[in-house]
Scaffold this active site. Sequence first.
Site, short mmCIF file in Angstrom:
data_model
loop_
_atom_site.label_atom_id
_atom_site.label_comp_id
_atom_site.label_asym_id
_atom_site.label_seq_id
_atom_site.Cartn_x
_atom_site.Cartn_y
_atom_site.Cartn_z
N GLY A 86 33.07 10.84 5.11
CA GLY A 86 33.24 9.47 5.59
C GLY A 86 33.90 9.41 6.95
O GLY A 86 34.69 10.28 7.31
N ARG A 150 27.11 13.88 4.32
CA ARG A 150 27.81 14.43 3.15
C ARG A 150 27.08 15.62 2.53
O ARG A 150 27.36 15.99 1.39
CB ARG A 150 27.99 13.35 2.09
CG ARG A 150 29.02 12.29 2.44
CD ARG A 150 29.50 11.56 1.22
NE ARG A 150 30.38 10.45 1.56
CZ ARG A 150 31.68 10.58 1.77
NH1 ARG A 150 32.25 11.75 1.69
NH2 ARG A 150 32.41 9.53 2.09
N ASP A 181 36.82 17.66 0.03
CA ASP A 181 35.56 18.30 -0.37
C ASP A 181 34.94 19.08 0.80
O ASP A 181 34.47 20.20 0.63
CB ASP A 181 34.56 17.24 -0.85
CG ASP A 181 34.96 16.68 -2.21
OD1 ASP A 181 35.59 17.41 -3.00
OD2 ASP A 181 34.67 15.50 -2.47
N LYS A 207 40.74 15.34 7.79
CA LYS A 207 40.28 13.97 8.06
C LYS A 207 40.11 13.22 6.76
O LYS A 207 39.59 13.78 5.79
CB LYS A 207 38.92 14.05 8.77
CG LYS A 207 38.18 12.76 8.89
CD LYS A 207 36.77 12.82 8.31
CE LYS A 207 36.75 12.95 6.81
NZ LYS A 207 35.44 12.73 6.20
N THR A 208 40.53 12.03 6.64
CA THR A 208 40.12 11.07 5.62
C THR A 208 41.06 9.87 5.66
O THR A 208 42.28 10.04 5.69
CB THR A 208 40.03 11.62 4.18
OG1 THR A 208 39.68 10.53 3.31
CG2 THR A 208 41.29 12.25 3.64
N ASP A 210 41.55 8.10 3.31
CA ASP A 210 42.16 7.99 1.97
C ASP A 210 43.58 8.54 1.91
O ASP A 210 44.33 8.21 0.98
CB ASP A 210 41.31 8.74 0.93
CG ASP A 210 39.94 8.10 0.74
OD1 ASP A 210 39.67 7.10 1.42
OD2 ASP A 210 39.17 8.61 -0.08
N GLY A 256 39.64 4.02 -0.82
CA GLY A 256 40.48 5.15 -1.21
C GLY A 256 39.92 5.63 -2.52
O GLY A 256 40.31 5.13 -3.58
#
Length: 558
Positions: A86, A150, A181, A207-208, A210, A256
């Site tokens: 994402g 992804r 992931d 990175k994220t 969330d 999230g």
Amino acid sequence: MSDKCQVSELHAERLKFKPVLPNVLKKGVASIKPVFGKATKSIADYDTVKSIFSHTYGMPVVSFQTGNNMAITKKAINVGVVLSGGQAPGGHNVIFGLLEGLKSANKKNKLFGFLGGPSGILDNKTMEITDKVISRYKNTGGFDMIQSGRTKIESPEQFAQAKDTLLKNKMDALVFIGGDDSNTNAALLAEYLKKENVDVNVIGVPKTIDGDLKNEHIEASFGFDTATKIYAELVGNICRDVNSARKYWHFVRLMGRSASHITLEVGFKTQPNIVLIGEEVLAKKMTLADIINQIADIVVKRSEMKKNFGVILVPEGLIEFIPEMKELISTLNDVLAENEMNISILKDIEEKREFVLAKLPQKLSKLMESLPLDIACQLMLDRDPHGNVQVSLIETEKLLIEMVTDKLQELKKQNKFNGKFASINHFFGYEGRCGVPSNFDANYTFALGYNAAALVLNGLSGYLSSVKNLTAKSQDWKCGGVPLTMMMNIERRKGKEKAVIQKALVKLDGKPFKEFAKQRVTWALKDCYMFPGSIQFFGPANVTDITTKTLQYEQKKK
Ligand code: FBP
């Protein structure tokens, strides 16, 4: 973005912003040396993780210190970079920092972007990232320079394909910018290349939005700061609307996927009436009915104070934390994986639901039948390539509204509720992922990329770029690398046991949650709403440069 396209005024100004590097990196990568710590272990399941990562397990943590390192300037190298998963604000600046870091050692070093995420590696789709290319993307949000995806590199054929591409392009290293992931995938690729004796190093960057890729060496994943500031602006505006109109209850679901960090942070910034935290729901083994009772109780109490309004934050991942739903989702994961072919030929979603209901144990089948049809169908949607339920597509806030409405009607009949309940639902997710990076994220991502160049040039592989001490000024941040295997454990994915990076959930004994638990009773009944407004890029540093409350509480001395 074409040369010919006009850019907004803010965009033009942000292109001029110069990220501030940590002092240790300021003189370039040839002026720092790696210092190695002790051998490391995975967080759990040592023997199994070690057997999967026999070439990369146990490496030491690395920190960079000032020191002459001219040896790394001798040979020009080619580095690939890929954005995976994402979007998160600051991705372009990681690439900007990476390019600057590589060039600081040798002007002939080259950087290539793989297009469209990891599938770009499999399909060998690349573009060279030059100063000219970067000049249009500095300090901007989004991943549109090289896009993301992804795709998971997982079969033996895909690993061989990836190796082929890297060798064909004469790559010396690959930088994987991704979440838990994607970085698990990076670790597997690093291991595979070592096993195959291929001299291509793999480095990850955390990175994220969330915020669930963190530990003592990774204090925050990038994008969390900006995304939570954007959501907080929107939620703050809703709080003000609620306080002005005094007639609606707003149910706001926030992105999230698993952890509730985003919801907690936005809660701190806006102080709404109810903030649900998935991790607490799990720890207290709360049922859906318990959650509904908790919300209804506050709605009733507020209505007795003539306050038929309020704001509730719902983490996107809540559904997976409710123990009964968790069991249902995990069994569904197995049923869907085992019957993929049979289910795919069924055309109608009703037929699919009937098929799945028949395969579930009776208790879970009853639970699934009791859910509104929309929600039951959303639970069966395809898993993502890493085996995760796509919670962004499950409208939990609507489920809660429906059930709270029923509960209040019941209470009305018993003369226990005489107020009004009018609700509005929202989902804020994609709105926050490509925002213009805050000053914090612009600096942090530039440093993460520059530091990744240092790891690459020092010949390290299987490491995640680590920039620490984040509540200090960016000049004082500390740089290094942390072995990816150190964050791993074994989890069940797509019906199989897999070594994966463990998601960092909200810790109920951590300082941020404890602080929230102290304050939430007041937020529920008194109207303590806060209105953070939009991200500020120019102006006083206590407005422009502050980072998240979560980090501030986590790093508070007492
Ligand atoms: P990453 O973990 O890849 O950073 O993605 C996080 C996220 O934004 C989640 O918050 C959300 O549930 C999910 O991506 C949505 O995925 P998609 O972009 O595939 O719809």
